[in-house]
Scaffold this motif. Sequence first.
Motif, PDB file in Angstrom:
ATOM      1  N   PRO A   1       0.720  -1.230   0.069  1.00 57.71           N
ATOM      2  CA  PRO A   1      -0.227  -0.034   0.021  1.00 57.71           C
ATOM      3  C   PRO A   1       0.842   1.215   0.147  1.00 57.71           C
ATOM      4  CG  PRO A   1       0.115  -0.875   2.171  1.00 57.71           C
ATOM      5  CD  PRO A   1       1.116  -1.604   1.385  1.00 57.71           C
ATOM      6  N   ASP A   2       1.960   0.964   0.476  1.00 58.76           N
ATOM      7  CA  ASP A   2       3.136   2.342   0.529  1.00 58.76           C
ATOM      8  C   ASP A   2       4.451   1.628   0.516  1.00 58.76           C
ATOM      9  OD1 ASP A   2       3.448   1.159   3.133  1.00 58.76           O
ATOM     10  OD2 ASP A   2       1.692   2.395   3.967  1.00 58.76           O
ATOM     11  N   GLY A   3       5.404   2.669   0.826  1.00 59.97           N
ATOM     12  CA  GLY A   3       6.755   2.291   1.100  1.00 59.97           C
ATOM     13  C   GLY A   3       7.681   2.951   0.094  1.00 59.97           C
ATOM     14  N   GLY A   4       8.837   2.228  -0.092  1.00 57.89           N
ATOM     15  CA  GLY A   4       9.777   2.931  -0.972  1.00 57.89           C
ATOM     16  C   GLY A   4      10.438   2.145  -2.159  1.00 57.89           C
ATOM     17  N   ILE A   5      10.575   2.873  -3.148  1.00 57.25           N
ATOM     18  CA  ILE A   5      11.370   1.993  -4.475  1.00 57.25           C
ATOM     19  C   ILE A   5      12.623   3.135  -4.979  1.00 57.25           C
ATOM     20  CG2 ILE A   5      11.002   1.601  -6.887  1.00 57.25           C
ATOM     21  CD1 ILE A   5       8.276   0.698  -6.462  1.00 57.25           C
ATOM     22  N   ALA A   6      13.750   2.697  -5.166  1.00 56.39           N
ATOM     23  CA  ALA A   6      14.865   3.235  -5.474  1.00 56.39           C
ATOM     24  C   ALA A   6      14.825   4.000  -6.972  1.00 56.39           C
ATOM     25  CB  ALA A   6      15.964   2.587  -5.081  1.00 56.39           C
ATOM     26  N   ARG A   7      14.532   2.883  -7.983  1.00 57.82           N
ATOM     27  CA  ARG A   7      14.507   3.343  -9.303  1.00 57.82           C
ATOM     28  C   ARG A   7      13.506   2.452  -9.990  1.00 57.82           C
ATOM     29  NH1 ARG A   7      17.227   6.605  -7.128  1.00 57.82           N
ATOM     30  NH2 ARG A   7      19.395   7.150  -7.632  1.00 57.82           N
ATOM     31  N   PHE A   8      12.997   3.001 -11.248  1.00 63.59           N
ATOM     32  CA  PHE A   8      12.092   2.489 -11.877  1.00 63.59           C
ATOM     33  C   PHE A   8      12.673   2.707 -13.217  1.00 63.59           C
ATOM     34  CE2 PHE A   8       7.851   3.351 -14.429  1.00 63.59           C
ATOM     35  CZ  PHE A   8       7.559   1.957 -14.201  1.00 63.59           C
ATOM     36  N   HIS A   9      13.195   1.516 -13.719  1.00 63.52           N
ATOM     37  CA  HIS A   9      13.691   1.432 -15.302  1.00 63.52           C
ATOM     38  C   HIS A   9      12.755   0.723 -16.274  1.00 63.52           C
ATOM     39  CE1 HIS A   9      17.648   2.753 -13.559  1.00 63.52           C
ATOM     40  NE2 HIS A   9      17.573   1.541 -12.913  1.00 63.52           N
ATOM     41  N   VAL A  10      12.573   1.388 -17.315  1.00 62.44           N
ATOM     42  CA  VAL A  10      11.616   0.983 -18.383  1.00 62.44           C
ATOM     43  C   VAL A  10      12.257   0.841 -19.687  1.00 62.44           C
ATOM     44  CG1 VAL A  10       9.559   1.507 -19.706  1.00 62.44           C
ATOM     45  CG2 VAL A  10       9.639   2.219 -17.252  1.00 62.44           C
ATOM     46  N   TYR A  11      12.506  -0.387 -20.106  1.00 62.53           N
ATOM     47  CA  TYR A  11      13.293  -0.841 -21.354  1.00 62.53           C
ATOM     48  C   TYR A  11      12.399  -1.012 -22.605  1.00 62.53           C
ATOM     49  CZ  TYR A  11      16.827  -1.346 -17.757  1.00 62.53           C
ATOM     50  OH  TYR A  11      17.712  -0.996 -16.773  1.00 62.53           O
ATOM     51  N   GLY A  12      12.804  -0.570 -23.701  1.00 59.80           N
ATOM     52  CA  GLY A  12      12.101  -0.697 -24.932  1.00 59.80           C
ATOM     53  C   GLY A  12      12.700   0.152 -25.978  1.00 59.80           C
ATOM     54  N   PHE A  13      12.073   0.731 -26.892  1.00 57.61           N
ATOM     55  CA  PHE A  13      12.431   1.680 -28.076  1.00 57.61           C
ATOM     56  C   PHE A  13      11.405   2.493 -28.405  1.00 57.61           C
ATOM     57  CE2 PHE A  13      10.869  -2.424 -29.701  1.00 57.61           C
ATOM     58  CZ  PHE A  13      10.019  -1.892 -30.698  1.00 57.61           C
ATOM     59  N   ALA A  14      11.936   3.854 -28.787  1.00 58.52           N
ATOM     60  CA  ALA A  14      10.821   4.755 -29.212  1.00 58.52           C
ATOM     61  C   ALA A  14      10.155   4.296 -30.526  1.00 58.52           C
ATOM     62  CB  ALA A  14      11.564   5.963 -29.431  1.00 58.52           C
TER      63      ALA A  14
END
Length: 376
Positions: free
Chosen positions: A185-198
Motif C-alpha cells: 500500500p505504501d513504502g519505497g522504491i529506489a529506481r524505476f527502469h523502463v526498457y524498450g524503444f521509441a
Amino acid sequence: MVIGTLNTIPKFVELNELASESNGGKILFATDDWFANAENLLKDHEPVWKEGVFTEYGKWMDGWETRRKRCTGHDWAIIALGRPSVIKGICIDTALFTGNYAPRFSVQAARLSEKDNKKFPARNGVIGAAANKRDMEKMSVLKTENWTTIIDMKVLGAGYEETRRNYFTVSSSEIWTHLRLNIYPDGGIARFHVYGFASPDWHSINHNEEIDLIASENGSICEGYSDAHYGHPRNLIKPGRGVNMGDGWETARRLDRPPIIEVDNAGILRVPGSEWAIFKLGHVGEIHRIEVDTNHFKGNFPDSVKIEGIMTSPGQDIRTANWKVVMTPKKLSAHRVHEYCYDDMIWHGPISHVKVSMAPDGGISRVRVWGYIKQQ
C-alpha cells in the motif's frame, strides 16, 4: 504476458531506458512524497546511501518513499516517457530500502497526446508533501485507474543486493506514452527502469528533413557490442551531450595492445584489434554527415573511429554480414566533437544498421548519424 525474475538479468536490459531523466522521462503526479520525492525514480546514477543524514521528515533516502499509510487506498505515481515507445521490460529496484520497501507493485499504461499533459495538476516534487484534495479531484477526472494493466500486482524483494532488482518482461507491441506506477500500500522504491524503444510516427516526418538516424528518440537500438566494461554503447545514441564519462560508451583496455605503440603513415595507431557496437536504425536511411563526440574522455579517448553500414534482408545475421565501409578510420582527439561531412564518406546507403568501431579501445560520449529516411 508478463514474466518476473529476481536478479536474473534478462536480455531486454540491453534496450534503451525510456523513462530515465536523461532520456526525457518526467514525473507528472504522485500521491505522496513524504520521505523522498518520486523524481528520484528516474535518476540515471545508482542509488546512494547517506549514513546518518536526516531531513525534518525522516531519514534521507535516494528513491521514492511515501509515509506509512493510515487511511484507505494505496500510493501511485504517473510517469511520462520521453517519447511514444514500445515497452519490452521493466526493472523495479528497491536498493537500500530494506525495512521500508514497497512490498507489491503494478504498472498501467496509456497513450496520450501532448495536450493531455496539461490536464495534470502542477507538480512541485518536494519532500514532505502529498497530493491535496483538489489535485486528487483533477486526477479522478483523468481516470488513470482505468489505464491498461501491463504488469498486474506483483511481489517485490527487499532492497538488499541479492533481492533489490526485480525484472518483468512485457510482451507487447503497443505504443505507450504514460505509465501509472502503483505501490501497495505504501513504502519505497529506489529506481524505476523502463526498457524498450521509441516508435516515431514516420508518416508525419518530412522525407526531405535531415534527422539523426541513429538517435534513440528516433527508434534506434543497440543490437550487439564487443565490450561495455565501463559504459554501455546505448549511451552513444541518447539525447544531448554526455554529462560525464559514465554517460558514454567506454571499454576496458585491450590486452592485445602491442608493448610499444607505432603509427602508420596517416598517424593512426598500428594495433591488431578494435571494439565495436552495432545499432539498428529506427528507419532505413541515407547518411549525409556524422558527428563523433569524445566529450569528457581526455586520457582515454580512442585513437580512431570507423563507421560501417548494411542494408539487411529478412533472416540475415548482422554479425557475420558483409558490412560496407561508410567512413574509413579517422583520427580522434580528446574531449571534443568531431564532424565529418558528405565527402568524408565513401558509401551513404541506404542502410538499416550502423556499426561503430573504435581502435584500439577507450571511450566515446555520443555518435550522431545525420541523414534522410528512405522507403524500405
